[in-house]
Design a protein around this motif. Sequence first.
Motif, short mmCIF file in Angstrom:
data_model
loop_
_atom_site.label_atom_id
_atom_site.label_comp_id
_atom_site.label_asym_id
_atom_site.label_seq_id
_atom_site.Cartn_x
_atom_site.Cartn_y
_atom_site.Cartn_z
N SER A 122 30.79 44.46 31.71
CA SER A 122 30.34 45.17 32.91
C SER A 122 30.51 44.22 34.08
O SER A 122 30.43 42.99 33.93
CB SER A 122 28.89 45.63 32.78
OG SER A 122 28.01 44.52 32.68
N VAL A 123 30.73 44.77 35.26
CA VAL A 123 30.98 43.96 36.45
C VAL A 123 30.07 44.44 37.58
O VAL A 123 29.43 45.48 37.50
CB VAL A 123 32.46 44.03 36.88
CG1 VAL A 123 33.36 43.48 35.78
CG2 VAL A 123 32.86 45.46 37.24
N ALA A 170 36.07 45.47 43.18
CA ALA A 170 37.20 44.53 43.17
C ALA A 170 37.34 43.86 41.81
O ALA A 170 38.45 43.71 41.28
CB ALA A 170 37.02 43.47 44.26
N THR A 171 36.21 43.46 41.23
CA THR A 171 36.24 42.84 39.91
C THR A 171 36.65 43.84 38.84
O THR A 171 37.42 43.52 37.93
CB THR A 171 34.87 42.22 39.56
OG1 THR A 171 34.51 41.30 40.59
CG2 THR A 171 34.91 41.49 38.23
N ALA A 172 36.18 45.08 38.95
CA ALA A 172 36.55 46.12 37.99
C ALA A 172 38.06 46.32 37.99
O ALA A 172 38.68 46.46 36.92
CB ALA A 172 35.84 47.42 38.33
N ALA A 173 38.67 46.32 39.17
CA ALA A 173 40.12 46.52 39.27
C ALA A 173 40.89 45.36 38.63
O ALA A 173 41.88 45.57 37.93
CB ALA A 173 40.52 46.68 40.74
N GLY A 176 43.50 46.72 30.52
CA GLY A 176 43.83 48.13 30.33
C GLY A 176 42.60 49.00 30.20
O GLY A 176 42.71 50.22 29.99
N LYS A 177 41.41 48.41 30.34
CA LYS A 177 40.16 49.16 30.24
C LYS A 177 39.35 48.98 31.53
O LYS A 177 39.29 47.87 32.07
CB LYS A 177 39.33 48.68 29.05
CG LYS A 177 40.01 48.89 27.70
CD LYS A 177 39.14 48.37 26.56
CE LYS A 177 39.83 48.56 25.22
NZ LYS A 177 39.00 48.03 24.10
N THR A 178 38.76 50.06 32.01
CA THR A 178 37.96 49.99 33.23
C THR A 178 36.52 49.67 32.88
O THR A 178 35.84 50.45 32.21
CB THR A 178 38.02 51.33 34.00
OG1 THR A 178 39.38 51.63 34.30
CG2 THR A 178 37.22 51.24 35.29
#
Length: 361
Positions: free
Chosen positions: A168-169, A173-176, A183-185
């Motif tokens: 988890s973020v 920006a970090t998620a992207a 390959g996973k969000t």
Amino acid sequence: MKKIGILTFHASHNYGSMLQAYALRKYALDAGLDCDIINYRTAKQKDIYAVLTKRKGMRYLVKNAYVLTTYKQHKEKFRLFEKFLQEELACGAELSEDDLKDLQYDQVITGSDQIWNVEANDFSDVYFGNGISCPKIAYAVSCGNGDFKDKSRFDRFGDCLREYDAISVRDKATAALVSSVTGKTPQIVCDPVMLFDKMVWGSLAKKPTAKLPGKYIFLYTLSCTRQVSDVAKKLSQIAGLPVVISKVTSQYDILLKSKKVLNSGPKEFLYLLQNSEFVVTTSYHAMLFSMIFNKKFFTVGSKTDNRQKDLLKTFGIEDNIIDETVTAKDIEKVLGMYIDYTQKISDFARNGKRFLEENVL
């Protein structure tokens, strides 16, 4: 009993970093887990937060010269941070990078804070779990603004990230970035400090020994620029209130007319913020604590900081972003609004609590 280790920027003498580490550990302890802060800190981090830094440049030369004139206060501040590490984070012996290879935990949590900001001065590969064989998850990790000059410096940790059981973020920006290499969000969750309300944080706050003005503006910035100093002066003049600061970072806040309460550790920071009339900041965590304590606040220059823009948008308070062109009307608009953040924070924190319940507890 499940044994957890938390690997984060717990030992930087930065209020937000230390308090988010406290929050995540407290959440785990309150849930009945055996939880340690993994006491690893880089040599660069130690120097950054030393009373007198060895870093080169005019900025640091000016700061060191000023620190020598206020050495007693800065030494006391250093002591208060180290005391917090020992008493509130219960840190054991300091570990080396080699020691981390032999960790014996049921699970290691990396996070929160900007531990995946590969351009941070105190960054280390180990914050990606590199070399750690224990099962790993990441909680509310951030890469900072995420606009790296060389993205390959982040991409090379793809194999490390794929070893995580869950990620988890803290921001988009970090998620992207994580999604681009795995390959996973990942799920976006709240910073650990938002897992607790103002009653918990208020009970931790401690009044500084210095005499404070009856009413004041609390200015907290990680790096005071001319813009921040000019905005603080203007707000002070318009509101008719003195400025109180707990940290100096450059010639601009050194020369700023203010009450300097420099012998302030994490507990004193909470008190200064909680008891101010309003807050002026460039700090992500100062924004969070302002909301937790239901304080009016202004954030300077956040139009270029995606993390802060996203946070303000989430809470519908984009008008809190100001610069040196701020007018009395702009200030009155923000100060005239009453926002009870309690329910909004509770809603915002729900995803974080659910993530921890599903992956840790």
